[in-house]
Enzyme design. Structure first.
Site, mmCIF file in Angstrom:
data_model
loop_
_atom_site.group_PDB
_atom_site.id
_atom_site.type_symbol
_atom_site.label_atom_id
_atom_site.label_comp_id
_atom_site.label_asym_id
_atom_site.label_seq_id
_atom_site.Cartn_x
_atom_site.Cartn_y
_atom_site.Cartn_z
ATOM 1 N N ASP A 204 0.859 -1.177 0.000
ATOM 2 C CA ASP A 204 0.000 0.000 0.000
ATOM 3 C C ASP A 204 0.900 1.233 0.000
ATOM 4 O OD1 ASP A 204 1.080 0.278 2.533
ATOM 5 O OD2 ASP A 204 -0.819 0.247 3.606
ATOM 6 N N ASP A 206 1.418 4.792 2.353
ATOM 7 C CA ASP A 206 1.019 5.395 3.629
ATOM 8 C C ASP A 206 1.442 6.860 3.691
ATOM 9 O OD1 ASP A 206 0.430 2.652 5.060
ATOM 10 O OD2 ASP A 206 2.460 2.432 4.275
ATOM 11 N N ASP A 340 -3.239 4.368 2.873
ATOM 12 C CA ASP A 340 -3.556 4.702 4.265
ATOM 13 C C ASP A 340 -3.202 6.161 4.516
ATOM 14 O OD1 ASP A 340 -4.431 2.178 4.995
ATOM 15 O OD2 ASP A 340 -2.474 1.538 5.748
HETATM 16 P P1 8DG Z 1 4.248 -2.462 2.976
HETATM 17 O O1 8DG Z 1 3.027 -1.599 2.994
HETATM 18 O O2 8DG Z 1 5.258 -2.012 1.988
HETATM 19 O O3 8DG Z 1 3.915 -3.890 2.836
HETATM 20 O O4 8DG Z 1 4.995 -2.333 4.391
HETATM 21 P P2 8DG Z 1 4.770 -1.242 5.499
HETATM 22 O O5 8DG Z 1 4.473 0.094 4.906
HETATM 23 O O6 8DG Z 1 5.910 -1.330 6.438
HETATM 24 O O7 8DG Z 1 3.522 -1.819 6.268
HETATM 25 P P3 8DG Z 1 2.101 -1.161 6.608
HETATM 26 O O8 8DG Z 1 1.209 -2.312 6.956
HETATM 27 O O9 8DG Z 1 1.618 -0.254 5.551
HETATM 28 O O10 8DG Z 1 2.356 -0.370 7.949
HETATM 29 C C1 8DG Z 1 3.124 0.808 8.014
HETATM 30 C C2 8DG Z 1 3.387 1.175 9.429
HETATM 31 O O11 8DG Z 1 2.217 1.616 10.055
HETATM 32 C C3 8DG Z 1 3.900 -0.004 10.250
HETATM 33 O O12 8DG Z 1 5.028 0.401 10.981
HETATM 34 C C4 8DG Z 1 2.817 -0.319 11.199
HETATM 35 C C5 8DG Z 1 2.098 0.990 11.307
HETATM 36 N N1 8DG Z 1 0.703 0.865 11.674
HETATM 37 C C6 8DG Z 1 -0.328 0.206 11.051
HETATM 38 N N2 8DG Z 1 -1.464 0.337 11.761
HETATM 39 C C7 8DG Z 1 -1.150 1.091 12.829
HETATM 40 C C8 8DG Z 1 -1.887 1.588 13.906
HETATM 41 O O13 8DG Z 1 -3.068 1.349 14.049
HETATM 42 N N3 8DG Z 1 -1.205 2.355 14.808
HETATM 43 C C9 8DG Z 1 0.120 2.645 14.663
HETATM 44 N N4 8DG Z 1 0.720 3.404 15.562
HETATM 45 N N5 8DG Z 1 0.831 2.183 13.655
HETATM 46 C C10 8DG Z 1 0.215 1.419 12.760
HETATM 47 O O14 8DG Z 1 -0.203 -0.385 10.000
HETATM 48 MN MN MN Z 2 2.705 0.395 3.775
HETATM 49 MN MN MN Z 3 -0.410 0.747 5.590
#
Ligand code: 8DG
Ligand code: MN
Ligand code: MN
Length: 416
Positions: A204, A206, A340
């Site tokens: 995704d 972010d 996100d």
């Molecule tokens: P990807 O998308 O490339 O697969 O990897 P990523 O970017 O590292 O994973 P991600 O699932 O998009 O998560 C990004 C960061 O956000 C990860 O460190 C975890 C964090 N995160 C969530 N949900 C929540 C939440 O509800 N609270 C907090 N504090 N952090 C969160 O994904």
């Molecule tokens: Mn991500």
């Molecule tokens: Mn994410």
């Protein structure tokens, strides 16, 4: 620790947040094996076991050289008995029996396929698996009532399981910036998550949004979402308002890693057309692409006007294939991308940035370090010192590392 045998490294600290963990490392065969077992444990809701395998893998990712023999692992932290057994097997035989069994197991394959649907977690997937539902198609045929997220997840299944490229992330960033600046000029948008850590692809994209005048960011998300919706950029969205006012607990409540920011889980409709303004980044013209990438890159989607699209090369072929086969109407000029969005007050920005950059294991290790080594509580909102009974302010990630008594680890080395 037994003395005498040569060590790969003199000493490796045991918390991942004390180490530099680059994206590319020397032990991928081993870490791939351990990651499968971690994933399987997580899908079986055995969190402790999952974390143990993730920690072992992260240790190997931080080593400066390839591990060639088990004797090099003596004295290293984070390697439990089970992980060590798997590592030894892979070093000796090239594969691990347990990993092979796992990857070939019907349950693992089904759980992966089902949790690969946006909106479906391990619990739901497990329930369906036991009813004989093993694939998204099985689910579609089952007639189960799905929530909005799951419906979208099923509808865009193939696309959402294609990696999002850096170019696509940048293109999404431009749309987000237009939306945010249209409703709140002066707001700041930061790419977070895996892309901030230097990953070239992600599941995704972010973003963290804030405004230097504290308070201006309040209620921002619904406005941004309305703008995006009006412009036709959203295929799905679920917005959650901030909840720090309703909560009676302090902002740095331990144990939960869910934060209380305004946030939006969404699916964007990203144009893969050269005509859209959002895709002008980096890949300027067809000629530019040709000269930089050569002939092999020009296959892929074409817009109605026959221009080269932003997704190029191998990735374009995959996108093209997915879009061409998932829709009866044939290939189309856009793809679905998971995005996100998080809004943070300016005073919490550094904590939000650190908390949302990841990796997930790195975050977990930071919190564990804070609690066990410093008697502090770290969240994406704040850092609380339990001995001095006060919150510690920070306006940068560097300051947070300093408060925690840790060497600063840049985002590109947080790939634990
Ligand atoms: P990807 O998308 O490339 O697969 O990897 P990523 O970017 O590292 O994973 P991600 O699932 O998009 O998560 C990004 C960061 O956000 C990860 O460190 C975890 C964090 N995160 C969530 N949900 C929540 C939440 O509800 N609270 C907090 N504090 N952090 C969160 O994904
Ligand atoms: Mn991500
Ligand atoms: Mn994410």
């Amino acid at each position: 620790e037994k003395p005498g045998l040569e060590l790969a490294v003199v000493s490796v600290p045991s918390y991942a947040c004390q180490r530099h963990t680059p994206l590319l490392h020397h032990n991928t065969t081993l870490t791939d094996a351990l990651s499968i077992l971690a994933e399987n444990a997580e899908l079986s809701e055995n969190e402790g076991r999952g974390v143990a395998f993730r920690r072992a893998a992260a240790l190997l990712k931080s080593l400066p050289q390839e591990v060639r023999g088990a004797e090099q692992l003596r004295g290293l932290p984070c390697l439990g008995e089970h992980s060590l057994r798997v590592i030894k097997e892979v070093l000796e035989d090239g594969v691990s029996h347990e990993v092979e069994t796992t990857t070939h197991s019907e349950q693992f394959k089904a759980m992966k396929a089902l949790t690969g649907i946006f909106g479906v977690g391990a619990k739901t997937a497990d329930r369906w698996f036991r009813e004989g539902i093993h694939t998204p198609s099985d689910l579609q045929r089952s007639g189960h009532t799905l929530n909005r997220a799951q419906q979208a997840g099923l509808q865009y299944y193939d696309e959402l399981n294609l990696p999002v490229t850096k170019a696509e992330a940048v293109a999404i960033g431009q749309i987000v910036e237009r939306a945010v600046h249209a409703v709140l000029p002066g707001a700041e948008i930061t790419l977070i998550g895996g892309f901030r850590r230097g990953k070239q692809t992600g599941h995704d994209v972010d973003f963290l949004i804030t405004h230097p005048d504290e308070g201006r960011e309040e209620g921002l998300m619904p406005k941004v979402v309305s703008w995006l919706e009006a412009q036709g950029f959203l295929l799905y969205q679920k917005t959650t308002g901030n909840s720090y006012l309703e909560s009676k607990e302090g902002p740095a409540r331990p144990a939960s890693n869910m934060d209380r920011f305004e946030r939006c889980f969404s699916i964007f409709r990203l144009s893969t057309d050269n005509e859209g303004t959002e895709i002008q980044t980096g890949l300027r013209s067809r000629r530019g692409l040709r000269s930089r990438r050569g002939l092999r890159s020009r296959r892929g989607l074409r817009s109605r006007r026959g221009m080269t699209l932003v997704v190029v090369g191998d990735h374009a072929q995959k996108v093209s294939w997915v879009l061409g086969h998932s829709q009866c109407s044939g290939p189309r000029s856009w793809r679905a991308v998971r995005v996100d969005l998080v809004v943070s007050p300016y005073s919490q920005f550094a904590f939000a940035l650190l908390g949302w950059t990841g990796s997930k294991l790195f975050e977990r290790e930071l919190r564990r370090w804070a609690v066990h080594e410093k008697a502090m509580t770290l969240s994406s909102h704040a850092l609380y010192d339990r001995k001095r009974t006060q919150y510690l302010r920070a306006s940068s990630e560097e300051e947070i590392f300093t408060h925690l008594g840790l060497e600063y680890i840049p985002p590109c080395d947080r790939n634990a």
